[in-house]
Scaffold this active site. Structure first.
Site, PDB file in Angstrom:
ATOM      1  N   CYS A  43       6.627  -7.085   6.826  1.00 59.00           N
ATOM      2  CA  CYS A  43       7.836  -6.677   7.823  1.00 59.00           C
ATOM      3  C   CYS A  43       8.435  -7.719   8.845  1.00 59.00           C
ATOM      4  O   CYS A  43       7.560  -8.606   9.131  1.00 59.00           O
ATOM      5  CB  CYS A  43       7.090  -5.473   8.630  1.00 59.00           C
ATOM      6  SG  CYS A  43       8.578  -4.612   9.490  1.00 59.00           S
ATOM      7  N   GLU A  59       0.891  -1.331   0.014  1.00 56.38           N
ATOM      8  CA  GLU A  59       0.155  -0.011  -0.091  1.00 56.38           C
ATOM      9  C   GLU A  59       0.666   1.149   0.135  1.00 56.38           C
ATOM     10  O   GLU A  59       2.064   1.194   0.608  1.00 56.38           O
ATOM     11  CB  GLU A  59      -1.082   0.152   1.178  1.00 56.38           C
ATOM     12  CG  GLU A  59      -1.843  -1.113   0.995  1.00 56.38           C
ATOM     13  CD  GLU A  59      -3.037  -0.957   2.286  1.00 56.38           C
ATOM     14  OE1 GLU A  59      -4.120  -1.210   1.721  1.00 56.38           O
ATOM     15  OE2 GLU A  59      -2.685  -1.043   3.334  1.00 56.38           O
ATOM     16  N   CYS A  71       1.499  -2.087  15.596  1.00 53.64           N
ATOM     17  CA  CYS A  71       1.584  -1.852  14.177  1.00 53.64           C
ATOM     18  C   CYS A  71       0.954  -2.988  13.427  1.00 53.64           C
ATOM     19  O   CYS A  71       1.157  -4.169  13.598  1.00 53.64           O
ATOM     20  CB  CYS A  71       2.935  -1.567  13.774  1.00 53.64           C
ATOM     21  SG  CYS A  71       3.340  -1.451  11.928  1.00 53.64           S
ATOM     22  N   CYS A  79       3.555   8.432   1.008  1.00 56.51           N
ATOM     23  CA  CYS A  79       3.994   7.711   2.121  1.00 56.51           C
ATOM     24  C   CYS A  79       4.138   6.061   1.496  1.00 56.51           C
ATOM     25  O   CYS A  79       3.116   5.528   0.855  1.00 56.51           O
ATOM     26  CB  CYS A  79       2.984   7.411   3.227  1.00 56.51           C
ATOM     27  SG  CYS A  79       3.639   6.255   4.493  1.00 56.51           S
ATOM     28  N   CYS A  96       6.354  -5.084  15.535  1.00 54.34           N
ATOM     29  CA  CYS A  96       6.009  -3.977  16.538  1.00 54.34           C
ATOM     30  C   CYS A  96       4.766  -4.231  17.232  1.00 54.34           C
ATOM     31  O   CYS A  96       3.842  -4.446  16.127  1.00 54.34           O
ATOM     32  CB  CYS A  96       6.358  -2.600  16.316  1.00 54.34           C
ATOM     33  SG  CYS A  96       8.047  -2.520  15.567  1.00 54.34           S
ATOM     34  N   CYS A 118      -1.040   6.146   9.821  1.00 55.40           N
ATOM     35  CA  CYS A 118       0.231   5.610  10.241  1.00 55.40           C
ATOM     36  C   CYS A 118      -0.080   4.315  10.752  1.00 55.40           C
ATOM     37  O   CYS A 118      -0.867   4.121  11.959  1.00 55.40           O
ATOM     38  CB  CYS A 118       1.095   6.429  11.353  1.00 55.40           C
ATOM     39  SG  CYS A 118       1.405   7.937  10.623  1.00 55.40           S
TER      40      CYS A 118
END
Ligand code: SAH
Ligand code: SF4
Length: 400
Positions: A154, A132, A161, A147, A158, A385
């Protein structure tokens, strides 16, 4: 051991260790490398090739080196995707190029525009993997940030997230990284590339989408060099910010080789808490991370390091946390971006209250550091975010 004069007293940095660690990270990253740039019909994508690679391609088909400059102009300045529109190139060569090459774009599998004008793209790449990209227009002026994602998924997980709930599928290739920006510009018709200080609608890049950009350094660096090239897109390095969760050995390289603005996801001021929130902290704890920030090449009052701090209710948002943060960054050219936590389906965390955020911001601000509160954008389309995630599937043996 070499002691760094800019490091706080008592910290030393063993540069040979850092070098070895860096090689290890780069070698590991290569295992997640994307598939090649050849299409199903055997043509190669010119987007994402460096000038040197383009020169090799031109030489291989018996064309003169000056063609590189011409192609670069058409691809990155004019934004054309069709060789037939390259008016300075004669028809026979246009046809020869089209037989062998394409000027690719990731396919926009879904485009959603939020009620606040934020636009989220789900890009599908040639092997079917998706990532995205979000365009966040400034609400007051004709400019905005794109962004960009650097990985599908990933490796880090975290806790706060959404991307972190997805395993790493693979790195994105340079054409896929540059392609996100180019396709976003297609969507707003922003071609040819505005020159110099001419205002741009898509005026900055933030490497803050899916993935950890410093775990895909080679592809990110190649893509950013293309984006910064003055004869093409020509975006200044001052308008590109790379956000890292703290891959310490790669930070120096990013600063010295690319000179990008650096954002660091700090989010906690004590190692016990940061270990929990960002497991990478167990490898590169706060003191090491801050030492790397202090020696970040090019950091100055004009180019401050941004510390990102997600505001998690009752977790990291106390006045004591704010005071400790100020103590940790003392003397550094820095600003602190407070990010109210953006929830996603299944999360255990909640956003800090407005009062707690304001109180935190005031303490940091009173200590002389700008501490803007980031306004959540595009929440209705899960574009804020930390909300990005795709249903990527691991397909390559190397990615196991
Ligand atoms: N991997 C990089 C860049 C991508 S994340 C990094 O971690 O820095 C961009 C920013 O969003 C980071 O500061 C990240 O910590 C933050 N973030 C992640 N999840 C979030 C959430 N749910 N709400 C608010 N910010 C979040
Ligand atoms: Fe990865 Fe950044 Fe999300 Fe952490 S915050 S899981 S590093 S994308």
């Amino acid at each position: 051991m070499i002691s760094h004069s800019s490091s706080p007293p008592g910290t030393t940095v063993d540069l040979s260790l850092t070098e070895a660690e860096r090689d290890k990270i780069l070698a590991h990253a290569a295992k997640f490398d994307p598939p090649g740039v050849t299409t199903a019909d055997g043509r190669r994508d010119l987007v994402g090739m460096s000038r040197e690679e383009l020169a090799v391609e031109m030489a291989a088909i018996g064309e003169a080196p000056f063609r590189v400059k011409q192609l670069w102009h058409w691809i990155y300045h004019q934004g054309v995707i069709d060789f037939a529109r390259m008016s300075t190139i004669a028809r026979p060569l246009q046809e020869k190029l089209a037989e062998r090459f394409i000027i690719g774009r990731p396919e926009a599998a879904r485009v959603q525009t939020s009620e606040d004008a934020t636009r989220k793209f789900l890009f599908r790449f040639r092997d079917g993997q998706e990532a995205e990209t979000v365009y966040i227009p400034d609400l007051d002026e004709d400019r905005g940030a794109v962004c960009i994602s650097s990985q599908v998924g990933c490796t880090l997980s975290c806790r706060f997230c959404h991307t972190g709930t997805q395993t790493l599928v693979r790195n994105l290739a340079a054409p896929e990284i540059v392609g996100q920006f180019m396709a976003a510009r297609d969507s707003y018709g922003e071609w040819p590339s505005p020159k110099g200080e001419t205002p741009r609608l898509l005026s900055t890049i933030v490497l803050m989408g899916m993935g950890e950009p410093l775990y895909n350094y080679a592809n990110v660096a190649k893509a950013m060099k293309i984006v910064m090239d003055n004869e093409g897109i020509g975006l200044s390095r001052r308008r590109i910010t790379l956000s890292t969760s703290g891959v310490v050995p790669m930070m120096d390289r990013c600063g010295s080789e690319l000179g990008l603005c650096l954002a660091v996801s700090l989010h906690a001021v004590r190692d016990d808490l940061r270990d929990e929130l960002i497991p990478l902290n167990r490898k590169y704890p706060i003191a090491e991370l801050l030492a790397a920030c202090r020696r970040y090449p090019g950091a100055s009052n004009a180019r401050r390091i941004t510390f990102e701090y997600v505001m998690l209710k009752g977790v990291n948002d106390s006045e004591a946390d704010a005071r400790e943060l100020v103590r940790l960054i003392a003397g550094m050219p820095a600003k602190v971006n407070l990010i109210p936590f953006n929830p996603w389906p299944g999360t255990k965390f909640a956003r800090s209250s407005r009062l707690a955020i304001d109180r935190f911001s005031r303490i940091v601000n009173d200590a002389g550091y700008a501490s803007p509160v980031r306004r959540p954008r595009g929440q209705d389309i899960l574009a804020a975010c930390g909300q990005l995630r795709t249903d990527g599937m691991r397909t390559r043996a190397g990615a196991a």
